[in-house]
Design a protein around this motif. Structure first.
Motif, mmCIF file in Angstrom:
data_model
loop_
_atom_site.group_PDB
_atom_site.id
_atom_site.type_symbol
_atom_site.label_atom_id
_atom_site.label_comp_id
_atom_site.label_asym_id
_atom_site.label_seq_id
_atom_site.Cartn_x
_atom_site.Cartn_y
_atom_site.Cartn_z
ATOM 1 N N SER A 29 5.480 -11.181 4.199
ATOM 2 C CA SER A 29 5.687 -12.477 3.539
ATOM 3 C C SER A 29 6.244 -12.343 2.124
ATOM 4 O O SER A 29 6.721 -13.325 1.555
ATOM 5 N N VAL A 30 6.205 -11.120 1.560
ATOM 6 C CA VAL A 30 6.717 -10.928 0.194
ATOM 7 C C VAL A 30 7.783 -9.830 0.130
ATOM 8 O O VAL A 30 8.133 -9.371 -0.957
ATOM 9 N N ARG A 31 8.301 -9.421 1.277
ATOM 10 C CA ARG A 31 9.351 -8.400 1.272
ATOM 11 C C ARG A 31 10.598 -8.933 0.586
ATOM 12 O O ARG A 31 10.869 -10.135 0.608
ATOM 13 N N GLY A 32 11.347 -8.029 -0.022
ATOM 14 C CA GLY A 32 12.569 -8.405 -0.712
ATOM 15 C C GLY A 32 12.355 -8.801 -2.163
ATOM 16 O O GLY A 32 13.295 -9.201 -2.834
ATOM 17 N N ARG A 33 11.137 -8.663 -2.658
ATOM 18 C CA ARG A 33 10.829 -9.037 -4.040
ATOM 19 C C ARG A 33 10.602 -7.822 -4.939
ATOM 20 O O ARG A 33 10.163 -7.961 -6.069
ATOM 21 N N GLY A 34 10.869 -6.611 -4.428
ATOM 22 C CA GLY A 34 10.747 -5.410 -5.237
ATOM 23 C C GLY A 34 9.378 -4.760 -5.228
ATOM 24 O O GLY A 34 9.151 -3.784 -5.953
ATOM 25 N N SER B 182 0.852 -1.187 0.000
ATOM 26 C CA SER B 182 0.000 0.000 0.000
ATOM 27 C C SER B 182 0.884 1.232 0.000
ATOM 28 O O SER B 182 2.065 1.181 0.348
ATOM 29 N N GLY B 183 0.284 2.334 -0.390
ATOM 30 C CA GLY B 183 0.953 3.625 -0.354
ATOM 31 C C GLY B 183 -0.070 4.703 -0.634
ATOM 32 O O GLY B 183 -1.084 4.454 -1.297
ATOM 33 N N ALA B 184 0.192 5.883 -0.121
ATOM 34 C CA ALA B 184 -0.737 6.991 -0.311
ATOM 35 C C ALA B 184 0.045 8.283 -0.509
ATOM 36 O O ALA B 184 1.217 8.378 -0.131
ATOM 37 N N LEU B 185 -0.632 9.240 -1.097
ATOM 38 C CA LEU B 185 -0.091 10.589 -1.272
ATOM 39 C C LEU B 185 -1.066 11.570 -0.639
ATOM 40 O O LEU B 185 -2.258 11.566 -0.970
ATOM 41 N N ALA B 186 -0.564 12.389 0.272
ATOM 42 C CA ALA B 186 -1.390 13.367 0.973
ATOM 43 C C ALA B 186 -0.844 14.766 0.709
ATOM 44 O O ALA B 186 0.378 14.964 0.729
ATOM 45 N N PRO B 187 -1.725 15.727 0.464
ATOM 46 C CA PRO B 187 -1.236 17.084 0.183
ATOM 47 C C PRO B 187 -0.585 17.738 1.398
ATOM 48 O O PRO B 187 -1.035 17.562 2.529
ATOM 49 N N VAL B 188 0.508 18.456 1.128
ATOM 50 C CA VAL B 188 1.157 19.300 2.133
ATOM 51 C C VAL B 188 0.864 20.751 1.772
ATOM 52 O O VAL B 188 0.433 21.537 2.597
ATOM 53 N N ASP B 189 1.135 21.104 0.528
ATOM 54 C CA ASP B 189 0.713 22.387 -0.031
ATOM 55 C C ASP B 189 0.540 22.208 -1.534
ATOM 56 O O ASP B 189 0.517 21.077 -2.021
ATOM 57 N N GLU B 190 0.429 23.286 -2.274
ATOM 58 C CA GLU B 190 0.020 23.221 -3.682
ATOM 59 C C GLU B 190 0.824 22.242 -4.534
ATOM 60 O O GLU B 190 0.257 21.488 -5.317
ATOM 61 N N ASP B 191 2.139 22.232 -4.425
ATOM 62 C CA ASP B 191 2.939 21.336 -5.268
ATOM 63 C C ASP B 191 3.858 20.439 -4.443
ATOM 64 O O ASP B 191 4.899 20.003 -4.897
ATOM 65 N N HIS B 192 3.413 20.129 -3.226
ATOM 66 C CA HIS B 192 4.185 19.316 -2.281
ATOM 67 C C HIS B 192 3.241 18.287 -1.666
ATOM 68 O O HIS B 192 2.192 18.645 -1.132
ATOM 69 N N GLU B 193 3.609 16.994 -1.779
ATOM 70 C CA GLU B 193 2.807 15.941 -1.181
ATOM 71 C C GLU B 193 3.673 15.064 -0.291
ATOM 72 O O GLU B 193 4.895 15.062 -0.405
ATOM 73 N N GLU B 194 2.992 14.329 0.575
ATOM 74 C CA GLU B 194 3.666 13.434 1.508
ATOM 75 C C GLU B 194 3.311 11.993 1.195
ATOM 76 O O GLU B 194 2.147 11.673 0.943
ATOM 77 N N LEU B 195 4.316 11.124 1.226
ATOM 78 C CA LEU B 195 4.082 9.683 1.139
ATOM 79 C C LEU B 195 3.545 9.211 2.483
ATOM 80 O O LEU B 195 4.114 9.535 3.528
ATOM 81 N N LYS B 196 2.475 8.451 2.463
ATOM 82 C CA LYS B 196 1.878 7.915 3.682
ATOM 83 C C LYS B 196 1.626 6.423 3.503
ATOM 84 O O LYS B 196 1.423 5.946 2.390
ATOM 85 N N SER B 197 1.619 5.705 4.606
ATOM 86 C CA SER B 197 1.193 4.308 4.672
ATOM 87 C C SER B 197 1.853 3.387 3.657
ATOM 88 O O SER B 197 1.228 2.479 3.118
ATOM 89 N N MET B 198 3.156 3.612 3.437
ATOM 90 C CA MET B 198 3.919 2.683 2.605
ATOM 91 C C MET B 198 4.122 1.406 3.419
ATOM 92 O O MET B 198 4.672 1.444 4.517
ATOM 93 N N ARG B 199 3.670 0.285 2.862
ATOM 94 C CA ARG B 199 3.844 -1.002 3.547
ATOM 95 C C ARG B 199 3.877 -2.108 2.508
ATOM 96 O O ARG B 199 3.128 -2.070 1.541
ATOM 97 N N THR B 200 4.741 -3.064 2.742
ATOM 98 C CA THR B 200 4.763 -4.296 1.960
ATOM 99 C C THR B 200 4.507 -5.443 2.924
ATOM 100 O O THR B 200 5.069 -5.480 4.023
#
Length: 166
Positions: A83-88, A62-80
């Motif tokens: 059981s499948v980590r290390g596979r890219g 999973s992954g999300a993008l949340a606004p910080v300001d007009e042309d700046h966003e934050e990555l949120k909730s990055m998770r793998t």
């Protein structure tokens, strides 16, 4: 291995469980006031772009993008899924999110992650993608448990980004 990454606008029990597991993974890595992961309801709020990656019909990242300001966003909730980590899959999700932001004209992406050893692989992945440490941004305050990273300018979309559904 072929993953499918799609935008999510409504929750399912599988997605809710996946996000809850994300929160459980982080228990004990920092005090509660230093944990900034969003609950599923907040990830589905207007303005936030939540994505899920599936492999053989099962949510694996999973992954999300949340606004910080007009042309700046934050990555949120990055998770793998562990059981499948290390596979890219994390790198694929990160590349997808960078492409999504670039395609919408976002010039800066930032993130907050933990300083605990548990987060070292994530910090290394972000650094390899061009993120560098930075000061606290947006509504964050400096925190010894947090690592803040940013990518600016966001690189242009990759040639295969046409394969990414919106």
């Amino acid at each position: 291995m072929s993953i499918v990454i799609e935008r999510v606008e409504t929750s399912t029990s599988a997605l809710s469980d996946f996000i809850a597991a994300h929160h459980a993974d982080m228990q004990g890595t920092a005090p509660p006031e230093s944990q900034h992961a969003l609950a599923i309801e907040r990830l589905l709020a207007p303005g936030i772009r939540l994505f899920a990656a599936t492999l053989e019909g099962r949510i694996v990242a999973s992954g999300a993008l949340a606004p910080v300001d007009e042309d700046h966003e934050e990555l949120k909730s990055m998770r793998t899924d562990p059981s499948v980590r290390g596979r890219g899959l994390g790198r694929a999700m990160l590349a997808f999110l960078i492409d999504d932001a670039a395609g919408r004209g976002i010039r800066r992406l930032s993130l907050e992650t933990g300083r605990h050893d548990f987060f070292a692989p994530a910090r290394a992945m972000y650094a390899k993608a061009g993120f560098v440490e930075c000061a606290a941004f947006g509504r964050y305050l400096p925190d010894e448990n947090s690592a803040f990273m940013t990518l600016t300018p966001v690189p242009p979309r990759s040639p295969d980004s046409a394969l990414h559904p919106r």
